[in-house]
Design a protein around this motif. Structure first.
Motif, short mmCIF file in Angstrom:
data_model
loop_
_atom_site.label_atom_id
_atom_site.label_comp_id
_atom_site.label_asym_id
_atom_site.label_seq_id
_atom_site.Cartn_x
_atom_site.Cartn_y
_atom_site.Cartn_z
N ALA A 143 27.87 72.44 19.90
CA ALA A 143 27.86 71.71 21.15
C ALA A 143 27.42 70.33 20.78
O ALA A 143 26.74 70.01 20.00
N TRP A 144 27.77 69.42 21.66
CA TRP A 144 27.93 67.85 21.46
C TRP A 144 27.81 67.16 23.01
O TRP A 144 28.43 67.90 23.98
N ILE A 145 27.24 66.20 23.12
CA ILE A 145 27.11 65.57 24.52
C ILE A 145 27.15 64.00 24.37
O ILE A 145 26.54 63.43 23.26
N TRP A 146 27.92 63.32 25.14
CA TRP A 146 27.84 61.67 25.61
C TRP A 146 26.99 61.82 26.43
O TRP A 146 27.10 62.12 27.49
N ASN A 147 26.08 60.63 26.46
CA ASN A 147 25.29 60.32 27.47
C ASN A 147 26.13 58.94 28.18
O ASN A 147 27.06 58.54 27.75
N GLU A 148 25.40 58.66 29.21
CA GLU A 148 26.19 57.84 30.21
C GLU A 148 26.81 56.68 29.47
O GLU A 148 27.85 56.25 29.72
N HIS A 149 25.98 55.79 28.60
CA HIS A 149 26.46 54.68 28.05
C HIS A 149 26.90 54.92 26.60
O HIS A 149 27.02 53.91 25.79
N ASP A 150 26.89 56.08 25.96
CA ASP A 150 27.15 56.41 24.66
C ASP A 150 28.81 56.16 24.29
O ASP A 150 29.55 56.69 25.05
N SER A 151 28.84 55.64 23.16
CA SER A 151 30.39 55.67 22.68
C SER A 151 30.52 56.96 21.62
O SER A 151 31.54 57.05 20.87
N THR A 152 29.37 57.34 20.90
CA THR A 152 29.57 58.43 20.07
C THR A 152 28.50 59.62 20.65
O THR A 152 27.46 59.68 21.48
N PRO A 153 28.97 60.72 20.15
CA PRO A 153 28.40 62.07 20.72
C PRO A 153 26.99 62.39 19.98
O PRO A 153 26.95 62.11 18.87
N SER A 154 26.13 63.11 20.64
CA SER A 154 24.98 63.80 19.81
C SER A 154 24.96 65.14 19.95
O SER A 154 25.60 65.89 20.74
N PRO A 155 24.63 65.87 18.64
CA PRO A 155 24.73 66.92 18.62
C PRO A 155 23.66 67.63 19.63
O PRO A 155 22.77 67.22 20.10
N LEU A 156 24.03 68.99 20.24
CA LEU A 156 23.08 69.50 21.26
C LEU A 156 22.97 70.99 20.73
O LEU A 156 23.81 71.71 20.47
#
Length: 163
Positions: A143-156
């Protein structure tokens, strides 16, 4: 034709991860096996405590290597969101064993340097055929998520539960 989805809040945070039932994960894996070598895709939507898998048609030009949700499924999701449903996750499969988001996945999730669907979880269900036993598959999910102002995802963290 593209369909804009209403703003979403998402059901995941980096601290608690994303909860997915074993039943829903097994359904997505079964769809991925059925459509192999094409990628499958869809949405995980929630209204209160009721969670549904919404299967989409993959209309990508190269469905063996990418996914694109069909317009009709996008319209139905937008309609449901207007009456209280939440888009918690977008899922798709990688029939090639790649457990991470592909460069195409990342490019399709960002427009103008910002996440297209911030705070929505992207789930990749990976299929790998067992080299020693024909017809047997290994399945994993990330799973991955982009926060509001991110251009790259973070692992979740993906928490698979029984109920």
């Amino acid at each position: 034709m593209s369909v804009a989805l209403p703003a979403v809040t998402g059901a995941a945070t980096a601290a608690r991860g994303f909860r997915l039932s074993r039943e829903h994960l097994n359904l997505i894996a079964a769809l991925a096996k059925r459509d192999y070598p094409r990628e499958v895709c869809g949405f995980i939507m929630r209204r209160g405590s009721h969670v549904e898998i919404r299967i989409a048609k993959n209309v990508a030009a190269e469905p063996e290597h990418q996914f694109s949700v069909d317009t009709e499924t996008m319209k139905r999701a937008a309609d449901h969101m207007r009456v209280g449903w939440c888009l918690d996750a977008i899922f798709h499969s990688h029939p090639n064993g790649l457990m991470e988001l592909s460069e195409g996945d990342k490019m399709g999730a960002v427009v103008g340097g910002r996440a297209l669907y911030p705070n929505v979880v992207y789930i990749v269900v990976t299929l790998t055929e067992n080299p020693t036993k024909t017809g047997e598959w290994f399945t994993s999910a990330t799973a991955w998520i982009w926060n509001e102002h991110d251009s790259t995802p973070s692992p979740l963290k993906l928490v698979v539960h029984s109920g």
